[in-house]
Design a protein around this motif. Structure first.
Motif, mmCIF file in Angstrom:
data_model
loop_
_atom_site.group_PDB
_atom_site.id
_atom_site.type_symbol
_atom_site.label_atom_id
_atom_site.label_comp_id
_atom_site.label_asym_id
_atom_site.label_seq_id
_atom_site.Cartn_x
_atom_site.Cartn_y
_atom_site.Cartn_z
ATOM 1 N N ASN A 3 0.814 -1.218 0.000
ATOM 2 C CA ASN A 3 0.000 0.000 0.000
ATOM 3 C C ASN A 3 0.847 1.266 0.000
ATOM 4 N N THR A 4 2.002 1.218 0.648
ATOM 5 C CA THR A 4 2.834 2.415 0.787
ATOM 6 C C THR A 4 3.873 2.565 -0.311
ATOM 7 N N GLY A 5 4.010 1.568 -1.183
ATOM 8 C CA GLY A 5 5.028 1.643 -2.221
ATOM 9 C C GLY A 5 6.435 1.412 -1.713
ATOM 10 N N TYR A 6 6.535 0.601 -0.661
ATOM 11 C CA TYR A 6 7.829 0.393 -0.018
ATOM 12 C C TYR A 6 8.858 -0.232 -0.957
ATOM 13 N N ALA A 7 8.472 -1.241 -1.720
ATOM 14 C CA ALA A 7 9.430 -1.951 -2.573
ATOM 15 C C ALA A 7 10.087 -0.993 -3.566
ATOM 16 N N HIS A 8 9.294 -0.101 -4.145
ATOM 17 C CA HIS A 8 9.855 0.866 -5.083
ATOM 18 C C HIS A 8 10.824 1.804 -4.378
ATOM 19 N N ALA A 9 10.468 2.240 -3.190
ATOM 20 C CA ALA A 9 11.345 3.145 -2.440
ATOM 21 C C ALA A 9 12.682 2.487 -2.142
ATOM 22 N N ARG A 10 12.665 1.204 -1.767
ATOM 23 C CA ARG A 10 13.905 0.494 -1.494
ATOM 24 C C ARG A 10 14.717 0.296 -2.770
ATOM 25 N N GLN A 11 14.036 0.056 -3.895
ATOM 26 C CA GLN A 11 14.741 -0.110 -5.156
ATOM 27 C C GLN A 11 15.459 1.175 -5.546
ATOM 28 N N VAL A 12 14.767 2.297 -5.385
ATOM 29 C CA VAL A 12 15.374 3.592 -5.702
ATOM 30 C C VAL A 12 16.581 3.835 -4.803
ATOM 31 N N GLN A 13 16.434 3.500 -3.535
ATOM 32 C CA GLN A 13 17.539 3.692 -2.602
ATOM 33 C C GLN A 13 18.732 2.806 -2.968
ATOM 34 N N ALA A 14 18.470 1.542 -3.291
ATOM 35 C CA ALA A 14 19.552 0.622 -3.642
ATOM 36 C C ALA A 14 20.298 1.104 -4.879
ATOM 37 N N GLU A 15 19.562 1.601 -5.870
ATOM 38 C CA GLU A 15 20.200 2.117 -7.081
ATOM 39 C C GLU A 15 21.019 3.363 -6.768
ATOM 40 N N ARG A 16 20.486 4.229 -5.917
ATOM 41 C CA ARG A 16 21.206 5.452 -5.554
ATOM 42 C C ARG A 16 22.486 5.136 -4.794
ATOM 43 N N GLU A 17 22.420 4.147 -3.880
ATOM 44 C CA GLU A 17 23.577 3.801 -3.061
ATOM 45 C C GLU A 17 24.520 2.830 -3.767
ATOM 46 N N GLY A 18 24.072 2.232 -4.893
ATOM 47 C CA GLY A 18 24.917 1.299 -5.618
ATOM 48 C C GLY A 18 25.069 -0.046 -4.936
ATOM 49 N N TRP A 19 24.034 -0.485 -4.188
ATOM 50 C CA TRP A 19 24.099 -1.768 -3.501
ATOM 51 C C TRP A 19 23.856 -2.919 -4.471
ATOM 52 N N THR A 20 24.537 -4.019 -4.227
ATOM 53 C CA THR A 20 24.219 -5.255 -4.918
ATOM 54 C C THR A 20 23.017 -5.887 -4.224
ATOM 55 N N PRO A 21 22.326 -6.836 -4.879
ATOM 56 C CA PRO A 21 21.209 -7.520 -4.197
ATOM 57 C C PRO A 21 21.634 -8.158 -2.883
ATOM 58 N N ALA B 120 6.313 12.410 14.678
ATOM 59 C CA ALA B 120 7.119 11.364 14.058
ATOM 60 C C ALA B 120 8.573 11.814 14.036
ATOM 61 N N LEU B 121 9.465 10.904 14.406
ATOM 62 C CA LEU B 121 10.895 11.185 14.418
ATOM 63 C C LEU B 121 11.576 10.194 13.477
ATOM 64 N N LEU B 122 12.208 10.724 12.435
ATOM 65 C CA LEU B 122 12.834 9.899 11.408
ATOM 66 C C LEU B 122 14.345 10.005 11.497
ATOM 67 N N CYS B 123 15.028 9.002 10.930
ATOM 68 C CA CYS B 123 16.491 8.971 10.954
ATOM 69 C C CYS B 123 17.023 9.102 9.524
ATOM 70 N N ARG B 124 17.887 10.086 9.318
ATOM 71 C CA ARG B 124 18.360 10.388 7.965
ATOM 72 C C ARG B 124 19.201 9.259 7.379
ATOM 73 N N GLY B 125 19.847 8.471 8.235
ATOM 74 C CA GLY B 125 20.677 7.374 7.747
ATOM 75 C C GLY B 125 19.987 6.030 7.767
ATOM 76 N N ASP B 126 18.662 6.025 7.872
ATOM 77 C CA ASP B 126 17.894 4.785 7.912
ATOM 78 C C ASP B 126 17.957 4.100 6.550
ATOM 79 N N ARG B 127 18.552 2.918 6.507
ATOM 80 C CA ARG B 127 18.657 2.181 5.252
ATOM 81 C C ARG B 127 17.524 1.182 5.066
ATOM 82 N N PHE B 128 16.729 0.966 6.102
ATOM 83 C CA PHE B 128 15.597 0.045 6.005
ATOM 84 C C PHE B 128 14.347 0.785 5.548
ATOM 85 N N PHE B 129 14.059 1.924 6.159
ATOM 86 C CA PHE B 129 12.969 2.785 5.719
ATOM 87 C C PHE B 129 13.580 4.084 5.200
#
Length: 236
Positions: free
Chosen positions: A102-120, A170-179
């Motif tokens: 519902n929140t589009g989480y998978a897409h957000a993680r994909q964008v983050q992985a591409e930005r950070e250059g992570w392998t699967p 709500a308190l968010l963390c700028r270095g959060d790699r999970f969300f």
């Protein structure tokens, strides 16, 4: 009242709890029945309400999956403030299992992985996603204190029809790699209609930056409850 993320118990909060007690607060880290396949969100809230007992002047802090339980608690007790930390912000009738799509989480993680250059492989590595700020001994402790998480509450709809009448931040963390931070900014804005507070740190920020987190929670409490309530008194 501290409500932990999925698969976690009171140990997760032990460093933050010490910081809050040093500031004069009575702290309760709830022990949720997370490994119990018969327990859903209602039973999680039951456990938290029992742990609160007759305490008053409550500030409820709920992290990640704990954000599905925090509002249920605030709907049943006289809480003064609810702080959602790196939260899965729920919507009425939505199950935690539905939340991801519902929140589009998978897409957000994909964008983050591409930005950070992570392998699967890196994208699925807890050392990369969760524990990147923690020293090895603390990672070992965190792993040893992890708990099984039942899937039961993920299959049941969030039972509230509306958000409880409690001031919510709500308190968010700028270095959060999970969300990813951009993902949570949008989610908090869309579902709560508020601008989130932010701090440095990754997802398990109560372990990596307990002093900074305690400072930010104090700042939020003072802003919401006012200067008159800025100095807590120990519960007798």
């Amino acid at each position: 009242m501290l409500i932990p993320p999925a698969g976690s118990g009171p140990w997760y909060w032990h460093l933050l709890a010490g910081q809050l007690r040093d500031r004069g607060h009575d702290v309760v880290a709830v022990d949720l029945p997370c490994a119990d396949d018969s327990a859903g969100l209602t039973e999680y809230a039951d456990a938290a309400v029992r742990a609160i007992g007759d305490r008053t002047d409550l500030v409820v802090v709920a992290q990640s999956f704990g954000a599905f339980t925090g509002p249920l608690v605030c709907d049943r007790v006289d809480a003064e403030l609810l702080v959602l930390l790196t939260p899965m912000v729920p919507s009425p009738g939505e199950s935690p299992g539905e939340w991801w799509e519902n929140t589009g989480y998978a897409h957000a993680r994909q964008v983050q992985a591409e930005r950070e250059g992570w392998t699967p492989e890196q994208d699925g590595d807890p050392g990369v996603i969760f524990f990147h700020e923690l020293p090895p001994p603390l990672v070992e402790e965190a792993t040893a204190n992890a708990r099984d998480q039942s899937g039961t509450p993920f299959g049941r709809p969030w039972p509230l029809g509306a958000w409880p009448e409690v001031p919510t931040r709500a308190l968010l963390c700028r270095g959060d790699r999970f969300f990813p931070i951009d993902f949570l900014r949008r989610l908090v804005s869309d579902r709560l209609g508020v601008t989130p507070d932010e701090m440095d740190g990754g997802h398990p920020v109560a372990l990596s930056r307990p002093r900074e987190l305690a400072d930010r929670l104090e700042e939020i409490r003072r802003e919401v409850l006012g200067v008159a309530r800025a100095t807590p008194t120990r519960r007798r």
